[in-house]
Design a protein around this motif. Structure first.
Motif, PDB file in Angstrom:
ATOM      1  N   SER A 178      42.490 -19.452 -44.900  1.00  0.00           N
ATOM      2  CA  SER A 178      41.089 -19.027 -45.054  1.00  0.00           C
ATOM      3  C   SER A 178      40.152 -19.788 -44.130  1.00  0.00           C
ATOM      4  N   TYR A 179      40.618 -20.909 -43.631  1.00  0.00           N
ATOM      5  CA  TYR A 179      39.751 -21.813 -42.889  1.00  0.00           C
ATOM      6  C   TYR A 179      40.024 -21.810 -41.381  1.00  0.00           C
ATOM      7  N   ALA A 218      39.791 -19.851 -37.663  1.00  0.00           N
ATOM      8  CA  ALA A 218      39.085 -18.811 -36.929  1.00  0.00           C
ATOM      9  C   ALA A 218      39.387 -18.902 -35.441  1.00  0.00           C
ATOM     10  N   TYR A 223      37.679 -17.806 -31.460  1.00  0.00           N
ATOM     11  CA  TYR A 223      36.496 -17.417 -30.707  1.00  0.00           C
ATOM     12  C   TYR A 223      36.873 -17.108 -29.264  1.00  0.00           C
ATOM     13  N   LEU A 262      32.666 -14.906 -32.230  1.00  0.00           N
ATOM     14  CA  LEU A 262      33.689 -14.926 -33.278  1.00  0.00           C
ATOM     15  C   LEU A 262      34.560 -13.680 -33.166  1.00  0.00           C
ATOM     16  N   TYR A 295      38.462 -14.423 -38.331  1.00  0.00           N
ATOM     17  CA  TYR A 295      38.235 -15.437 -39.351  1.00  0.00           C
ATOM     18  C   TYR A 295      39.270 -15.263 -40.449  1.00  0.00           C
ATOM     19  N   TYR A 347      39.210 -20.179 -28.208  1.00  0.00           N
ATOM     20  CA  TYR A 347      39.276 -21.402 -29.008  1.00  0.00           C
ATOM     21  C   TYR A 347      39.681 -21.069 -30.441  1.00  0.00           C
ATOM     22  N   GLN A 392      39.645 -22.697 -34.382  1.00  0.00           N
ATOM     23  CA  GLN A 392      38.743 -23.576 -35.140  1.00  0.00           C
ATOM     24  C   GLN A 392      39.209 -23.658 -36.578  1.00  0.00           C
ATOM     25  N   TYR A 397      38.104 -25.362 -40.538  1.00  0.00           N
ATOM     26  CA  TYR A 397      36.961 -25.863 -41.298  1.00  0.00           C
ATOM     27  C   TYR A 397      37.487 -26.694 -42.468  1.00  0.00           C
ATOM     28  N   PHE A 411      33.544 -28.688 -38.795  1.00  0.00           N
ATOM     29  CA  PHE A 411      34.419 -27.827 -38.022  1.00  0.00           C
ATOM     30  C   PHE A 411      35.173 -28.646 -36.979  1.00  0.00           C
ATOM     31  N   PHE A 465      37.463 -27.855 -33.398  1.00  0.00           N
ATOM     32  CA  PHE A 465      37.883 -26.843 -32.428  1.00  0.00           C
ATOM     33  C   PHE A 465      39.095 -27.335 -31.647  1.00  0.00           C
TER      34      PHE A 465
END
Lengths: 108, 119
Positions: free
Chosen positions: A32-33, A35, A37, A47, A50, A88, A90, A92, A97, A99
């Motif tokens: 869930s965390y 992502a 980009y 974005l 996610y 990138y 990422q 969380y 955050f 990266f």
């Protein structure tokens, strides 16, 4: 602190080819965390993905994300000319955050 | 349409201060946590700081902790970054970004404001 490593550093491909980008975390990350980009020269990051696999609004379905635990992948099924950019990952955690260093996809 | 417009970037000498602003529009500002992310020349993305919707929770990267202060004014739909004791390594393009629905990704970014720290 979780460290993200991306590979390869640069990926040289031709339009129409498939791109597979890797993001590895130093310890397990909740899907869930995670992502992804895209950033083009002179532009802000955009974005793409996610929750490891959900496409953001307006993102074409040639972009897909997968993975779990410490290994995550961004796949671009058929590269369009506008897809040549830096990507990138990422993660969380604890209101902050982190990266990855990025993967540059350039034209072969 | 969501818009984030940063301002306040400048050329400053080491040790001096600068205040960045981010004007938000197109969404309910006080529903979302907000963040600052920077990118040094030719470098990758570095998270700098974040603030919850009601300013009750603030977080900072170790590289700026004790020198930078994040704040927001929900009545003005604005985000701020007060930067003190600036160093050469703070030279970067500073982006303001909004969290997405889940709060774990950044779904909209401004175009950035450039901070250059040099004597």
């Amino acid at each position: 602190e979780i460290v993200l490593t991306q590979s390869p550093g640069t990926l040289s491909l031709s339009p129409g080819e498939r791109a597979t980008l890797s993001c590895r975390a130093s310890q397990s990350v909740s899907s869930s965390y995670l992502a992804w980009y895209q950033q083009k020269p002179g532009q802000a990051p955009r974005l793409l993905i996610y929750g490891a696999s959900s496409r953001a609004t307006g993102i074409p379905d040639r972009f897909s994300g997968s993975g779990s635990g410490t290994d995550f992948t961004l796949t671009i099924s058929r590269l369009e000319p506008e897809d040549f950019a830096v990507y990138y990952c990422q993660q969380y955690g604890s209101s902050r955050f982190t990266f990855g260093p990025g993967t540059k996809v350039d034209i072969k | 349409e969501v818009q984030l417009v940063e301002s306040g970037g400048d050329l400053v000498q080491p040790g001096r201060s600068l205040r960045l602003s981010c004007a938000a529009s197109g969404f309910t500002f006080d529903d979302y946590a907000m963040y600052w992310v920077r990118q040094g020349p030719g470098k990758g993305l570095e998270w700098v700081s974040g603030i919850s919707w009601n300013s009750g929770n603030k977080a900072y990267a170790d590289s700026v902790k004790g020198r930078f202060t994040i704040s927001r004014d929900n009545a003005k739909n604005s985000l701020y970054l007060q930067m003190n004791s600036l160093r050469a390594e703070d030279t970067a393009l500073y982006y303001c970004a909004k969290t997405g629905t889940s709060g774990r990704e950044l779904d909209y970014w401004g175009q950035g404001t450039l901070v250059t720290v040099s004597s």
